[in-house]
Write an enzyme that holds these catalytic residues in place. Structure first.
Site, mmCIF file in Angstrom:
data_model
loop_
_atom_site.group_PDB
_atom_site.id
_atom_site.type_symbol
_atom_site.label_atom_id
_atom_site.label_comp_id
_atom_site.label_asym_id
_atom_site.label_seq_id
_atom_site.Cartn_x
_atom_site.Cartn_y
_atom_site.Cartn_z
ATOM 1 N N PRO A 82 0.849 -1.201 0.000
ATOM 2 C CA PRO A 82 0.000 0.000 0.000
ATOM 3 C C PRO A 82 0.876 1.239 0.000
ATOM 4 O O PRO A 82 1.784 1.365 0.822
ATOM 5 C CB PRO A 82 -0.799 -0.135 1.303
ATOM 6 C CG PRO A 82 0.032 -1.029 2.180
ATOM 7 C CD PRO A 82 0.769 -1.947 1.262
ATOM 8 N N MET A 83 0.620 2.158 -0.928
ATOM 9 C CA MET A 83 1.445 3.363 -1.043
ATOM 10 C C MET A 83 0.538 4.567 -1.237
ATOM 11 O O MET A 83 -0.209 4.642 -2.216
ATOM 12 C CB MET A 83 2.427 3.216 -2.214
ATOM 13 C CG MET A 83 3.495 2.166 -1.969
ATOM 14 S SD MET A 83 4.597 1.901 -3.401
ATOM 15 C CE MET A 83 3.550 0.866 -4.449
ATOM 16 N N CYS A 111 3.646 3.092 8.856
ATOM 17 C CA CYS A 111 3.825 4.384 8.184
ATOM 18 C C CYS A 111 4.422 5.413 9.138
ATOM 19 O O CYS A 111 3.902 5.610 10.241
ATOM 20 C CB CYS A 111 2.491 4.886 7.645
ATOM 21 S SG CYS A 111 2.622 6.455 6.762
ATOM 22 N N HIS A 116 8.285 -4.625 7.277
ATOM 23 C CA HIS A 116 9.236 -3.749 6.592
ATOM 24 C C HIS A 116 10.548 -3.840 7.372
ATOM 25 O O HIS A 116 10.595 -3.498 8.560
ATOM 26 C CB HIS A 116 8.704 -2.319 6.588
ATOM 27 C CG HIS A 116 9.530 -1.373 5.771
ATOM 28 N ND1 HIS A 116 8.980 -0.398 4.968
ATOM 29 C CD2 HIS A 116 10.876 -1.240 5.627
ATOM 30 C CE1 HIS A 116 9.943 0.277 4.374
ATOM 31 N NE2 HIS A 116 11.103 -0.214 4.765
ATOM 32 N N ASN A 139 9.382 -6.939 3.419
ATOM 33 C CA ASN A 139 9.173 -5.734 2.647
ATOM 34 C C ASN A 139 10.345 -4.791 2.890
ATOM 35 O O ASN A 139 10.973 -4.829 3.937
ATOM 36 C CB ASN A 139 7.839 -5.091 3.078
ATOM 37 C CG ASN A 139 7.624 -3.703 2.510
ATOM 38 O OD1 ASN A 139 7.402 -2.741 3.244
ATOM 39 N ND2 ASN A 139 7.683 -3.569 1.200
ATOM 40 N N GLY A 140 10.635 -3.942 1.894
ATOM 41 C CA GLY A 140 11.645 -2.909 2.079
ATOM 42 C C GLY A 140 12.840 -3.074 1.160
ATOM 43 O O GLY A 140 13.581 -4.054 1.294
ATOM 44 N N GLY A 141 13.007 -2.172 0.204
ATOM 45 C CA GLY A 141 14.196 -2.161 -0.633
ATOM 46 C C GLY A 141 14.323 -3.302 -1.616
ATOM 47 O O GLY A 141 15.407 -3.514 -2.172
ATOM 48 N N GLY A 152 7.228 -2.535 -3.039
ATOM 49 C CA GLY A 152 6.605 -1.232 -3.112
ATOM 50 C C GLY A 152 7.067 -0.437 -4.308
ATOM 51 O O GLY A 152 6.572 -0.593 -5.422
ATOM 52 N N ARG A 153 8.061 0.438 -4.104
ATOM 53 C CA ARG A 153 8.438 1.396 -5.133
ATOM 54 C C ARG A 153 8.907 0.763 -6.437
ATOM 55 O O ARG A 153 8.640 1.285 -7.522
ATOM 56 C CB ARG A 153 9.514 2.337 -4.577
ATOM 57 C CG ARG A 153 8.957 3.385 -3.628
ATOM 58 C CD ARG A 153 10.067 4.144 -2.936
ATOM 59 N NE ARG A 153 10.805 3.296 -2.014
ATOM 60 C CZ ARG A 153 11.987 3.598 -1.487
ATOM 61 N NH1 ARG A 153 12.580 4.718 -1.839
ATOM 62 N NH2 ARG A 153 12.574 2.793 -0.633
#
Length: 329
Positions: free
Chosen positions: A17-18, A100, A171, A211-213, A233-234
């Site tokens: 979710p972003m 978040c 994350h 999650n993360g990177g 995510g990104r």
């Protein structure tokens, strides 16, 4: 076509979710590339659902399933009410945001700051589970501020397990609530993948996603050697074809499309319908700028849409696509 994944099965690969990114248009675009991955809404606060425009906040296209709603909040009663309301929309999962780090989230005493009060989180999720016809999950950090992740994370997971949570996305970074911006919190705190991997060993009964990177499909495959799931995510947003183009192979399926050009063509009817209903091209194509990342014509595609989509129509989209197809011919 394979049957739609259950949320737990789909969580083998999920798209994080972003805020301001994973809206309904983004999710329709991502779903075209993968029938199986689990998609998430942007975070929606419990008070907004209770008091706001529920249809604007909660409506989605049925094609988006499997789809999870992420809630933000720290009041157990509010989260219970919001969960009951959201149940009528038929989401496949309800997720609580405990990760978040934004200032707005901190001021509302939810998001990553809740890592400091696991007992409150446990009360929140217990009330949500009672109200929800579908699974309630949590997305968290490994810790915040001066917390020691090696101590905090196992205790947090144990508290969530005791409250009835069976699926958690972690994350693999701390969040520094003072001194770093939300953007800096996505990059500066060091990643600790080994710690999250150890949690899977220590909590074999929990379904844990990392999650993360995570920036490539090869990295996704690597983490799946240890973890139950990977949340991206990104990279999935900026390089969607790289992450999602072959994603369904993780489930032994053939991907829906063989090229990003086919995806772009498949999006055209959806875009045309949106424009016919009074929508703007930019509302959809802003999520598609990275579709041809690293490919011939990618710069022309991105430039044409960036410069023309805010005021143009389907002709701008067709022009942008020709930037790619003419070079591929």
């Amino acid at each position: 076509m394979s049957k739609i994944s259950s949320p737990t099965d789909a969580a083998r690969l999920s798209i994080a979710p972003m805020m301001d990114w994973t809206d309904r248009h983004c999710r329709v675009f991502h779903r075209l590339m993968s029938r199986r991955a689990l998609l998430y809404t942007e975070m929606v606060t419990a008070p907004a659902i209770i008091h706001g425009d529920r249809h604007r906040l909660l409506d989605y296209d049925a094609a988006e399933h499997p789809l999870a709603l992420q809630l933000g909040g720290s009041d157990p009663a509010e989260l219970e009410v919001a969960t009951r309301i959201a149940a009528d929309w038929g989401y496949d999962e309800i997720n609580l945001n405990v990760g978040c780090p934004s200032d707005r989230v901190q001021s509302g005493c939810f998001g990553a700051v809740l890592m400091k009060t696991p007992g409150l989180v446990a009360e929140c999720v217990a009330r949500m589970i009672e109200a929800s016809p579908v699974e309630v999950t949590v997305k968290c950090r490994i810790g915040v501020d001066d917390q020691v992740p090696e101590d905090v994370l196992p205790a947090f997971l144990e508290t969530m397990r005791a409250a009835g949570v069976r699926r958690i996305a972690v994350h693999a970074r701390k969040a520094w609530l003072q001194g770093l911006s939300p953007r800096e919190n996505r990059d500066i705190p060091p990643l600790d993948y080994p710690l999250v991997h150890r949690m899977k060993q220590d909590f074999p009964g929990l379904h844990l996603s990392i999650n993360g990177g995570i920036a490539s499909f090869d990295a996704v495959r690597g983490h799946l050697q240890v973890m139950d799931g990977v949340m991206v995510g990104r990279a999935a947003y900026h390089q969607p074809w790289d992450i999602l183009g072959g994603a369904d192979r993780l489930w032994g399926d053939t991907p829906p499309f063989g090229s990003p050009e086919q995806v772009a063509q498949a999006m055209r009817p959806y875009i045309a319908a949106h424009l016919a209903g009074g929508g703007r091209l930019h509302q959809i194509t802003r999520h598609m700028l990275g579709l041809f990342h690293g490919m011939p014509g990618a710069r022309g595609w991105k430039r044409t849409l960036s410069e023309g989509a805010s005021r143009g129509g389907i002709g701008v989209y067709d022009t942008a696509l020709r930037q790619v197809t003419q070079l591929a011919a």
